[in-house]
Design a protein around this motif. Sequence first.
Motif, PDB file in Angstrom:
ATOM      1  N   ALA A 148       0.852  -1.188   0.000  1.00 17.94           N
ATOM      2  CA  ALA A 148       0.000   0.000   0.000  1.00 17.94           C
ATOM      3  C   ALA A 148       0.886   1.236   0.000  1.00 17.94           C
ATOM      4  O   ALA A 148       1.909   1.279   0.684  1.00 17.94           O
ATOM      5  CB  ALA A 148      -0.909   0.009   1.221  1.00 17.94           C
ATOM      6  N   SER A 149       0.500   2.227  -0.777  1.00 19.64           N
ATOM      7  CA  SER A 149       1.230   3.486  -0.830  1.00 19.64           C
ATOM      8  C   SER A 149       0.217   4.623  -0.889  1.00 19.64           C
ATOM      9  O   SER A 149      -0.655   4.640  -1.757  1.00 19.64           O
ATOM     10  CB  SER A 149       2.141   3.535  -2.059  1.00 19.64           C
ATOM     11  OG  SER A 149       2.796   4.775  -2.131  1.00 19.64           O
ATOM     12  N   THR A 150       0.349   5.547   0.047  1.00 25.90           N
ATOM     13  CA  THR A 150      -0.541   6.697   0.097  1.00 25.90           C
ATOM     14  C   THR A 150       0.287   7.965  -0.006  1.00 25.90           C
ATOM     15  O   THR A 150       1.067   8.262   0.900  1.00 25.90           O
ATOM     16  CB  THR A 150      -1.353   6.707   1.413  1.00 25.90           C
ATOM     17  OG1 THR A 150      -2.023   5.464   1.559  1.00 25.90           O
ATOM     18  CG2 THR A 150      -2.358   7.846   1.413  1.00 25.90           C
ATOM     19  N   PRO A 151       0.164   8.712  -1.106  1.00 23.98           N
ATOM     20  CA  PRO A 151       0.938   9.950  -1.255  1.00 23.98           C
ATOM     21  C   PRO A 151       0.242  11.129  -0.586  1.00 23.98           C
ATOM     22  O   PRO A 151      -0.982  11.202  -0.533  1.00 23.98           O
ATOM     23  CB  PRO A 151       0.995  10.140  -2.768  1.00 23.98           C
ATOM     24  CG  PRO A 151      -0.248   9.497  -3.273  1.00 23.98           C
ATOM     25  CD  PRO A 151      -0.556   8.360  -2.320  1.00 23.98           C
TER      26      PRO A 151
ATOM     27  N   ARG B 204       6.452  -0.692   7.626  1.00 25.28           N
ATOM     28  CA  ARG B 204       5.744   0.570   7.403  1.00 25.28           C
ATOM     29  C   ARG B 204       6.763   1.701   7.398  1.00 25.28           C
ATOM     30  O   ARG B 204       7.582   1.799   8.307  1.00 25.28           O
ATOM     31  CB  ARG B 204       4.728   0.771   8.512  1.00 25.28           C
ATOM     32  CG  ARG B 204       3.905   2.019   8.398  1.00 25.28           C
ATOM     33  CD  ARG B 204       2.873   2.076   9.515  1.00 25.28           C
ATOM     34  NE  ARG B 204       2.240   3.373   9.531  1.00 25.28           N
ATOM     35  CZ  ARG B 204       1.775   3.960  10.610  1.00 25.28           C
ATOM     36  NH1 ARG B 204       1.853   3.356  11.777  1.00 25.28           N
ATOM     37  NH2 ARG B 204       1.218   5.143  10.545  1.00 25.28           N
ATOM     38  N   GLU B 205       6.730   2.520   6.364  1.00 26.70           N
ATOM     39  CA  GLU B 205       7.643   3.657   6.267  1.00 26.70           C
ATOM     40  C   GLU B 205       6.891   4.932   5.936  1.00 26.70           C
ATOM     41  O   GLU B 205       5.867   4.897   5.258  1.00 26.70           O
ATOM     42  CB  GLU B 205       8.700   3.436   5.173  1.00 26.70           C
ATOM     43  CG  GLU B 205       9.800   2.510   5.567  1.00 26.70           C
ATOM     44  CD  GLU B 205      11.013   2.602   4.643  1.00 26.70           C
ATOM     45  OE1 GLU B 205      11.082   3.527   3.798  1.00 26.70           O
ATOM     46  OE2 GLU B 205      11.898   1.742   4.782  1.00 26.70           O
ATOM     47  N   LEU B 206       7.453   6.038   6.412  1.00 29.99           N
ATOM     48  CA  LEU B 206       7.015   7.363   6.030  1.00 29.99           C
ATOM     49  C   LEU B 206       8.215   8.012   5.357  1.00 29.99           C
ATOM     50  O   LEU B 206       9.307   8.062   5.931  1.00 29.99           O
ATOM     51  CB  LEU B 206       6.589   8.178   7.253  1.00 29.99           C
ATOM     52  CG  LEU B 206       6.138   9.605   6.954  1.00 29.99           C
ATOM     53  CD1 LEU B 206       4.833   9.596   6.166  1.00 29.99           C
ATOM     54  CD2 LEU B 206       5.982  10.393   8.237  1.00 29.99           C
ATOM     55  N   ARG B 207       8.026   8.455   4.127  1.00 25.31           N
ATOM     56  CA  ARG B 207       9.110   9.080   3.366  1.00 25.31           C
ATOM     57  C   ARG B 207       8.690  10.498   3.003  1.00 25.31           C
ATOM     58  O   ARG B 207       7.539  10.731   2.619  1.00 25.31           O
ATOM     59  CB  ARG B 207       9.412   8.277   2.102  1.00 25.31           C
ATOM     60  CG  ARG B 207       9.888   6.877   2.407  1.00 25.31           C
ATOM     61  CD  ARG B 207      10.051   6.072   1.148  1.00 25.31           C
ATOM     62  NE  ARG B 207      10.426   4.699   1.469  1.00 25.31           N
ATOM     63  CZ  ARG B 207      10.433   3.717   0.586  1.00 25.31           C
ATOM     64  NH1 ARG B 207      10.103   3.959  -0.679  1.00 25.31           N
ATOM     65  NH2 ARG B 207      10.774   2.498   0.942  1.00 25.31           N
TER      66      ARG B 207
ATOM     67  N   SER C 123       8.359  17.752  -2.722  1.00 22.84           N
ATOM     68  CA  SER C 123       7.537  16.699  -3.328  1.00 22.84           C
ATOM     69  C   SER C 123       6.491  16.139  -2.390  1.00 22.84           C
ATOM     70  O   SER C 123       5.626  15.386  -2.812  1.00 22.84           O
ATOM     71  CB  SER C 123       8.428  15.547  -3.809  1.00 22.84           C
ATOM     72  OG  SER C 123       9.283  15.994  -4.826  1.00 22.84           O
ATOM     73  N   GLY C 124       6.576  16.456  -1.099  1.00 26.82           N
ATOM     74  CA  GLY C 124       5.626  15.935  -0.131  1.00 26.82           C
ATOM     75  C   GLY C 124       6.088  14.618   0.455  1.00 26.82           C
ATOM     76  O   GLY C 124       7.282  14.300   0.466  1.00 26.82           O
ATOM     77  N   SER C 125       5.128  13.849   0.938  1.00 27.77           N
ATOM     78  CA  SER C 125       5.466  12.600   1.613  1.00 27.77           C
ATOM     79  C   SER C 125       4.597  11.467   1.088  1.00 27.77           C
ATOM     80  O   SER C 125       3.650  11.681   0.345  1.00 27.77           O
ATOM     81  CB  SER C 125       5.289  12.738   3.131  1.00 27.77           C
ATOM     82  OG  SER C 125       3.915  12.899   3.460  1.00 27.77           O
ATOM     83  N   ALA C 126       4.953  10.268   1.514  1.00 30.68           N
ATOM     84  CA  ALA C 126       4.163   9.076   1.201  1.00 30.68           C
ATOM     85  C   ALA C 126       4.332   8.088   2.341  1.00 30.68           C
ATOM     86  O   ALA C 126       5.392   8.013   2.957  1.00 30.68           O
ATOM     87  CB  ALA C 126       4.614   8.444  -0.108  1.00 30.68           C
ATOM     88  N   GLU C 127       3.273   7.376   2.617  1.00 35.41           N
ATOM     89  CA  GLU C 127       3.353   6.277   3.569  1.00 35.41           C
ATOM     90  C   GLU C 127       3.260   4.992   2.771  1.00 35.41           C
ATOM     91  O   GLU C 127       2.352   4.825   1.951  1.00 35.41           O
ATOM     92  CB  GLU C 127       2.230   6.333   4.600  1.00 35.41           C
ATOM     93  CG  GLU C 127       2.366   5.227   5.615  1.00 35.41           C
ATOM     94  CD  GLU C 127       1.360   5.317   6.742  1.00 35.41           C
ATOM     95  OE1 GLU C 127       0.986   4.241   7.243  1.00 35.41           O
ATOM     96  OE2 GLU C 127       0.949   6.428   7.106  1.00 35.41           O
ATOM     97  N   ILE C 128       4.227   4.107   3.002  1.00 32.75           N
ATOM     98  CA  ILE C 128       4.298   2.840   2.289  1.00 32.75           C
ATOM     99  C   ILE C 128       4.236   1.730   3.328  1.00 32.75           C
ATOM    100  O   ILE C 128       4.902   1.812   4.361  1.00 32.75           O
ATOM    101  CB  ILE C 128       5.605   2.730   1.469  1.00 32.75           C
ATOM    102  CG1 ILE C 128       5.662   3.837   0.409  1.00 32.75           C
ATOM    103  CG2 ILE C 128       5.706   1.378   0.778  1.00 32.75           C
ATOM    104  CD1 ILE C 128       6.500   4.974   0.792  1.00 32.75           C
ATOM    105  N   SER C 129       3.462   0.690   3.054  1.00 33.24           N
ATOM    106  CA  SER C 129       3.391  -0.423   3.999  1.00 33.24           C
ATOM    107  C   SER C 129       3.191  -1.734   3.259  1.00 33.24           C
ATOM    108  O   SER C 129       2.680  -1.767   2.143  1.00 33.24           O
ATOM    109  CB  SER C 129       2.267  -0.208   5.023  1.00 33.24           C
ATOM    110  OG  SER C 129       1.024  -0.081   4.368  1.00 33.24           O
TER     111      SER C 129
END
Length: 173
Positions: free
Chosen positions: A19-22, A98-101, A106-112
């Motif tokens: 899952a990736s949420t920008p 789970r990561e927060l980048r 460019s903003g961020s994204a949460e990837i899990s």
Amino acid sequence: MMSSTEKAEPVLLEEGHLASTPFTEDSLGEALARLTGNAPQWQGIAYTTAGARSVRAASAGALMTRLDGADHEVPLGTVYELRLWAVGQQALDGAKARELRWLNGSGSAEISVHEQAPAADQNCWFRTNSYLQHSDIADLDKKPRMTSVEVFVQEEDYGNVVFTDELMTGRWA
């Protein structure tokens, strides 16, 4: 340590969901406000104008690093890229990784990566991995390791399984 005649056991891929949420408009402060759980449950790397810093703790308002044996706050104004990962069960929120980048401008994204997730997520395969951390310890078996989850997906044109991402999961030594 294995001898030259021993063979490593293969690490099998497990089925999962990526899952990736920008959050394309996020500032660094807004990205840090997305953290859940207590500060020691988030660690990572902050790329700053003064070099890369290992983040030992993160919260909505601060990043902490360790320099010369003491804890120091990373000046947020110097950070241009940030990668934080969850290391505690509360921060993992049911995920395998789970990561927060965040990237300045460019903003961020949460990837899990989850073993089971809603059908809207992308199907993937994953496996655990680890790397030796820098250390003065000579014995390789005793050196601290950083753990991670490698993520693979099916390539659309030919159906090949390809490496797509790696999410860190371990604690800094």
